[in-house]
Write an enzyme that holds these catalytic residues in place. Sequence first.
Site, PDB file in Angstrom:
ATOM      1  N   GLU A  40       8.100 -17.142  -3.820  1.00 49.06           N
ATOM      2  CA  GLU A  40       8.376 -15.878  -4.513  1.00 49.06           C
ATOM      3  C   GLU A  40       9.836 -15.467  -4.309  1.00 49.06           C
ATOM      4  O   GLU A  40      10.504 -15.003  -5.236  1.00 49.06           O
ATOM      5  CB  GLU A  40       7.441 -14.764  -4.005  1.00 49.06           C
ATOM      6  CG  GLU A  40       7.693 -13.446  -4.736  1.00 49.06           C
ATOM      7  CD  GLU A  40       6.760 -12.308  -4.319  1.00 49.06           C
ATOM      8  OE1 GLU A  40       5.836 -12.539  -3.522  1.00 49.06           O
ATOM      9  OE2 GLU A  40       6.970 -11.183  -4.800  1.00 49.06           O
ATOM     10  N   ARG A  41      10.333 -15.671  -3.088  1.00 49.87           N
ATOM     11  CA  ARG A  41      11.721 -15.260  -2.808  1.00 49.87           C
ATOM     12  C   ARG A  41      12.713 -16.129  -3.560  1.00 49.87           C
ATOM     13  O   ARG A  41      13.731 -15.638  -4.066  1.00 49.87           O
ATOM     14  CB  ARG A  41      11.966 -15.283  -1.300  1.00 49.87           C
ATOM     15  CG  ARG A  41      11.292 -14.092  -0.661  1.00 49.87           C
ATOM     16  CD  ARG A  41      11.077 -14.169   0.810  1.00 49.87           C
ATOM     17  NE  ARG A  41      10.204 -13.061   1.198  1.00 49.87           N
ATOM     18  CZ  ARG A  41       9.527 -12.989   2.329  1.00 49.87           C
ATOM     19  NH1 ARG A  41       9.607 -13.977   3.217  1.00 49.87           N
ATOM     20  NH2 ARG A  41       8.764 -11.944   2.588  1.00 49.87           N
TER      21      ARG A  41
ATOM     22  N   GLU B 217       0.850  -1.207   0.000  1.00 56.84           N
ATOM     23  CA  GLU B 217       0.000   0.000   0.000  1.00 56.84           C
ATOM     24  C   GLU B 217       0.879   1.248   0.000  1.00 56.84           C
ATOM     25  O   GLU B 217       2.057   1.164   0.357  1.00 56.84           O
ATOM     26  CB  GLU B 217      -0.900  -0.013   1.252  1.00 56.84           C
ATOM     27  CG  GLU B 217      -1.760  -1.266   1.303  1.00 56.84           C
ATOM     28  CD  GLU B 217      -2.765  -1.274   2.445  1.00 56.84           C
ATOM     29  OE1 GLU B 217      -2.604  -0.463   3.379  1.00 56.84           O
ATOM     30  OE2 GLU B 217      -3.702  -2.082   2.364  1.00 56.84           O
ATOM     31  N   PRO B 218       0.297   2.398  -0.366  1.00 56.99           N
ATOM     32  CA  PRO B 218       1.108   3.621  -0.351  1.00 56.99           C
ATOM     33  C   PRO B 218       1.736   3.868   1.026  1.00 56.99           C
ATOM     34  O   PRO B 218       2.833   4.402   1.122  1.00 56.99           O
ATOM     35  CB  PRO B 218       0.097   4.725  -0.704  1.00 56.99           C
ATOM     36  CG  PRO B 218      -0.969   4.013  -1.495  1.00 56.99           C
ATOM     37  CD  PRO B 218      -1.054   2.628  -0.909  1.00 56.99           C
ATOM     38  N   GLY B 219       1.084   3.429   2.078  1.00 55.95           N
ATOM     39  CA  GLY B 219       1.614   3.630   3.440  1.00 55.95           C
ATOM     40  C   GLY B 219       2.731   2.676   3.807  1.00 55.95           C
ATOM     41  O   GLY B 219       3.358   2.823   4.861  1.00 55.95           O
TER      42      GLY B 219
ATOM     43  N   SER C  78       6.563  -3.313   3.610  1.00 46.12           N
ATOM     44  CA  SER C  78       7.300  -4.285   4.430  1.00 46.12           C
ATOM     45  C   SER C  78       6.440  -4.837   5.560  1.00 46.12           C
ATOM     46  O   SER C  78       6.488  -6.021   5.873  1.00 46.12           O
ATOM     47  CB  SER C  78       8.552  -3.619   5.022  1.00 46.12           C
ATOM     48  OG  SER C  78       9.398  -3.166   3.988  1.00 46.12           O
TER      49      SER C  78
ATOM     50  N   ARG D 180      36.580  -7.203 -28.014  1.00 46.46           N
ATOM     51  CA  ARG D 180      36.951  -5.785 -27.924  1.00 46.46           C
ATOM     52  C   ARG D 180      38.456  -5.616 -27.742  1.00 46.46           C
ATOM     53  O   ARG D 180      39.060  -6.212 -26.843  1.00 46.46           O
ATOM     54  CB  ARG D 180      36.218  -5.147 -26.734  1.00 46.46           C
ATOM     55  CG  ARG D 180      36.466  -3.680 -26.567  1.00 46.46           C
ATOM     56  CD  ARG D 180      35.745  -2.885 -27.607  1.00 46.46           C
ATOM     57  NE  ARG D 180      35.836  -1.438 -27.372  1.00 46.46           N
ATOM     58  CZ  ARG D 180      35.332  -0.541 -28.190  1.00 46.46           C
ATOM     59  NH1 ARG D 180      34.693  -0.919 -29.298  1.00 46.46           N
ATOM     60  NH2 ARG D 180      35.435   0.738 -27.910  1.00 46.46           N
TER      61      ARG D 180
ATOM     62  N   PHE E 147       2.454  -0.222  -6.563  1.00 44.11           N
ATOM     63  CA  PHE E 147       3.571  -1.028  -7.080  1.00 44.11           C
ATOM     64  C   PHE E 147       3.099  -2.420  -7.512  1.00 44.11           C
ATOM     65  O   PHE E 147       3.837  -3.404  -7.353  1.00 44.11           O
ATOM     66  CB  PHE E 147       4.700  -1.179  -6.042  1.00 44.11           C
ATOM     67  CG  PHE E 147       5.207   0.085  -5.415  1.00 44.11           C
ATOM     68  CD1 PHE E 147       5.222   1.269  -6.121  1.00 44.11           C
ATOM     69  CD2 PHE E 147       5.691   0.082  -4.117  1.00 44.11           C
ATOM     70  CE1 PHE E 147       5.713   2.436  -5.544  1.00 44.11           C
ATOM     71  CE2 PHE E 147       6.179   1.238  -3.523  1.00 44.11           C
ATOM     72  CZ  PHE E 147       6.187   2.421  -4.233  1.00 44.11           C
ATOM     73  N   ILE E 148       1.879  -2.544  -8.025  1.00 44.01           N
ATOM     74  CA  ILE E 148       1.326  -3.879  -8.301  1.00 44.01           C
ATOM     75  C   ILE E 148       1.688  -4.360  -9.712  1.00 44.01           C
ATOM     76  O   ILE E 148       1.232  -3.801 -10.718  1.00 44.01           O
ATOM     77  CB  ILE E 148      -0.211  -3.883  -8.090  1.00 44.01           C
ATOM     78  CG1 ILE E 148      -0.533  -3.364  -6.680  1.00 44.01           C
ATOM     79  CG2 ILE E 148      -0.790  -5.284  -8.322  1.00 44.01           C
ATOM     80  CD1 ILE E 148       0.216  -4.045  -5.529  1.00 44.01           C
TER      81      ILE E 148
HETATM   82  C1  FAD Z   1       8.669  -2.859  -9.593  1.00 41.42           C
HETATM   83  C2  FAD Z   1       7.958  -3.303  -8.340  1.00 41.42           C
HETATM   84  C3  FAD Z   1       7.036  -4.338  -8.417  1.00 41.42           C
HETATM   85  C4  FAD Z   1       6.342  -4.738  -7.283  1.00 41.42           C
HETATM   86  N1  FAD Z   1       5.353  -5.685  -7.388  1.00 41.42           N
HETATM   87  C5  FAD Z   1       4.533  -5.882  -6.314  1.00 41.42           C
HETATM   88  C6  FAD Z   1       3.360  -6.710  -6.444  1.00 41.42           C
HETATM   89  O1  FAD Z   1       3.089  -7.287  -7.497  1.00 41.42           O
HETATM   90  N2  FAD Z   1       2.544  -6.825  -5.378  1.00 41.42           N
HETATM   91  C7  FAD Z   1       2.813  -6.200  -4.175  1.00 41.42           C
HETATM   92  O2  FAD Z   1       2.022  -6.359  -3.256  1.00 41.42           O
HETATM   93  N3  FAD Z   1       3.909  -5.439  -4.030  1.00 41.42           N
HETATM   94  C8  FAD Z   1       4.759  -5.261  -5.067  1.00 41.42           C
HETATM   95  N4  FAD Z   1       5.859  -4.453  -4.928  1.00 41.42           N
HETATM   96  C9  FAD Z   1       6.120  -3.837  -3.643  1.00 41.42           C
HETATM   97  C10 FAD Z   1       7.354  -4.371  -2.917  1.00 41.42           C
HETATM   98  O3  FAD Z   1       7.116  -5.670  -2.438  1.00 41.42           O
HETATM   99  C11 FAD Z   1       7.652  -3.351  -1.822  1.00 41.42           C
HETATM  100  O4  FAD Z   1       8.207  -2.207  -2.452  1.00 41.42           O
HETATM  101  C12 FAD Z   1       8.585  -3.878  -0.763  1.00 41.42           C
HETATM  102  O5  FAD Z   1       7.963  -4.893  -0.007  1.00 41.42           O
HETATM  103  C13 FAD Z   1       9.036  -2.768   0.194  1.00 41.42           C
HETATM  104  O6  FAD Z   1       7.943  -2.048   0.654  1.00 41.42           O
HETATM  105  P1  FAD Z   1       7.957  -0.436   0.562  1.00 41.42           P
HETATM  106  O7  FAD Z   1       8.350  -0.072  -0.812  1.00 41.42           O
HETATM  107  O8  FAD Z   1       6.689   0.086   1.064  1.00 41.42           O
HETATM  108  O9  FAD Z   1       9.134  -0.010   1.507  1.00 41.42           O
HETATM  109  P2  FAD Z   1       9.049   0.269   3.089  1.00 41.42           P
HETATM  110  O10 FAD Z   1       8.305  -0.816   3.747  1.00 41.42           O
HETATM  111  O11 FAD Z   1       8.593   1.655   3.297  1.00 41.42           O
HETATM  112  O12 FAD Z   1      10.603   0.157   3.466  1.00 41.42           O
HETATM  113  C14 FAD Z   1      11.546   1.068   2.903  1.00 41.42           C
HETATM  114  C15 FAD Z   1      12.939   0.529   3.140  1.00 41.42           C
HETATM  115  O13 FAD Z   1      13.215   0.580   4.533  1.00 41.42           O
HETATM  116  C16 FAD Z   1      14.022  -0.510   4.928  1.00 41.42           C
HETATM  117  N5  FAD Z   1      13.264  -1.235   5.972  1.00 41.42           N
HETATM  118  C17 FAD Z   1      11.939  -1.479   6.046  1.00 41.42           C
HETATM  119  N6  FAD Z   1      11.624  -2.126   7.175  1.00 41.42           N
HETATM  120  C18 FAD Z   1      12.781  -2.284   7.859  1.00 41.42           C
HETATM  121  C19 FAD Z   1      13.122  -2.879   9.103  1.00 41.42           C
HETATM  122  N7  FAD Z   1      12.187  -3.468   9.881  1.00 41.42           N
HETATM  123  N8  FAD Z   1      14.420  -2.893   9.496  1.00 41.42           N
HETATM  124  C20 FAD Z   1      15.366  -2.310   8.715  1.00 41.42           C
HETATM  125  N9  FAD Z   1      15.099  -1.726   7.524  1.00 41.42           N
HETATM  126  C21 FAD Z   1      13.834  -1.716   7.108  1.00 41.42           C
HETATM  127  C22 FAD Z   1      14.276  -1.332   3.659  1.00 41.42           C
HETATM  128  O14 FAD Z   1      15.513  -0.931   3.133  1.00 41.42           O
HETATM  129  C23 FAD Z   1      13.156  -0.921   2.740  1.00 41.42           C
HETATM  130  O15 FAD Z   1      13.529  -1.053   1.372  1.00 41.42           O
HETATM  131  C24 FAD Z   1       6.622  -4.102  -6.040  1.00 41.42           C
HETATM  132  C25 FAD Z   1       7.576  -3.082  -5.966  1.00 41.42           C
HETATM  133  C26 FAD Z   1       8.216  -2.667  -7.107  1.00 41.42           C
HETATM  134  C27 FAD Z   1       9.180  -1.527  -6.997  1.00 41.42           C
END
Ligand code: FAD
Length: 381
Positions: free
Chosen positions: A237-238, A123-125, A128, A263, A152-153
């Site tokens: 997935e991982r 979600e936007p919020g 993780s 090259r 980001f879906i």
């Molecule tokens: C191209 C792309 C495709 C995606 N596809 C999907 C999809 O199909 N479905 C879906 O549901 N999501 C999808 N995602 C979302 C992706 O799984 C999330 O971006 C990811 O889980 C991180 O969540 P966030 O971006 O909200 O980062 P946040 O949760 O805000 O975290 C930001 C950063 O903070 C750090 N961090 C976070 N928590 C901790 C902690 N506890 N301790 C230390 N460091 C921490 C990490 O470095 C993290 O990268 C996609 C994202 C991208 C960019």
Amino acid sequence: MVGLSGIRELGAEFVRREVAPHLQEWEDAGSIPRELHLAAGQQGLLGIAFPEEVGGGGGSLTDSVDLAEAMFEAGASSGLMAGLFTAGIALPHIVASGNADLVDRFVRPTLAGETIGSLAITEPGGGSDVAGLRTTAVREGDHYVVNGAKTFITSGVRADFVTTAVRTGGPGHGGVSLLVVEAGTPGFTVDRSLRKMGWHCSDTAELSYVDARVPTANLVGEEGAGFYQIAEQFVVERIALAVHAYGIAARSLELAAAYCRDRQTFGKPLLANQVVRHKLVEMRRQVEVARTFTRHVAERHVDGRQEDKPSVIAEACLAKQTACDAATYVCDQAVQLHGGTGYMHGTEVERHYRDARILPIGGGATEVLTDLAARLLGYAS
Ligand SMILES: Cc1cc2nc3c(=O)[nH]c(=O)nc-3n(C[C@H](O)[C@H](O)[C@H](O)COP(=O)(O)OP(=O)(O)OC[C@H]3O[C@@H](n4cnc5c(N)ncnc54)[C@H](O)[C@@H]3O)c2cc1C
């Protein structure tokens, strides 16, 4: 079910014939055509690791690892694989729920390549903290009324349905459920198609749910079980993302080695320099460590021994990190060895370099997975 060498050959041939001639065009267009899903479905690629009872090929995770490896070797991009195989994250929860109606409506047509599904958790919020998600689904008779937003879906712009993580109960992980939301449901819209650093041919959506009425029949499994369903499937997935990482690293290494053979600088091939040869060997070492570790974890997952489960989940986190570290180094060095050519749009190593950056973030950021591993391995206080 095709045999082992058959799977690899099928995947490689599919990329050579159906993908490679068009990939740059799709990268520039920002998505892959629906016909590609149909072609992949007809050849049994999409369902290779799904049970035959739901329309799959009856193979295992290691078969899908073989398939993906071969596709990367033949030149598939990480974005292509994410967009084409989104079924791999959208469907497993539905299959595991054993709900025949949902399987008939969503799993079979998607594995056949006739429909496209997405998985919406982030979600936007925040992404993780899955247990903190805020999109709500309130039951009203035989419907849920869904309100919230997802971002980001992957494949969300094209998706016919989205397996959506919603809050049906109170705060925390116990209040999360999975609900299939179909495109065309009033109140459910694609707000934006997001532009990205890499994965250009994989469309990425921001989704909005405003009083979207979804039949209770679209609930996947038990109400309140969503967090556990998500956690269960995250392992696969991982491992899949680890294969992306060492897959593009291995391909970048091959391209770099070929370039260094041809090259010439200072009157001799790049490969004539010891520092270049040693760099290629170091790239190879990192790829092979990542490949061996990831395949080992995939085999342990397929073995499915209950007592191994926590360590397999932890190792999947570590294998992903190992493979992402390899991709980060190898894809960067492949660009370096290509010189200015490596920085040019349309050079394959440039694409892998950009694509590699999402891998330590998506499917669980490295820091979050490391902490999960710490807990599972007994290193947490
Ligand atoms: C191209 C792309 C495709 C995606 N596809 C999907 C999809 O199909 N479905 C879906 O549901 N999501 C999808 N995602 C979302 C992706 O799984 C999330 O971006 C990811 O889980 C991180 O969540 P966030 O971006 O909200 O980062 P946040 O949760 O805000 O975290 C930001 C950063 O903070 C750090 N961090 C976070 N928590 C901790 C902690 N506890 N301790 C230390 N460091 C921490 C990490 O470095 C993290 O990268 C996609 C994202 C991208 C960019």
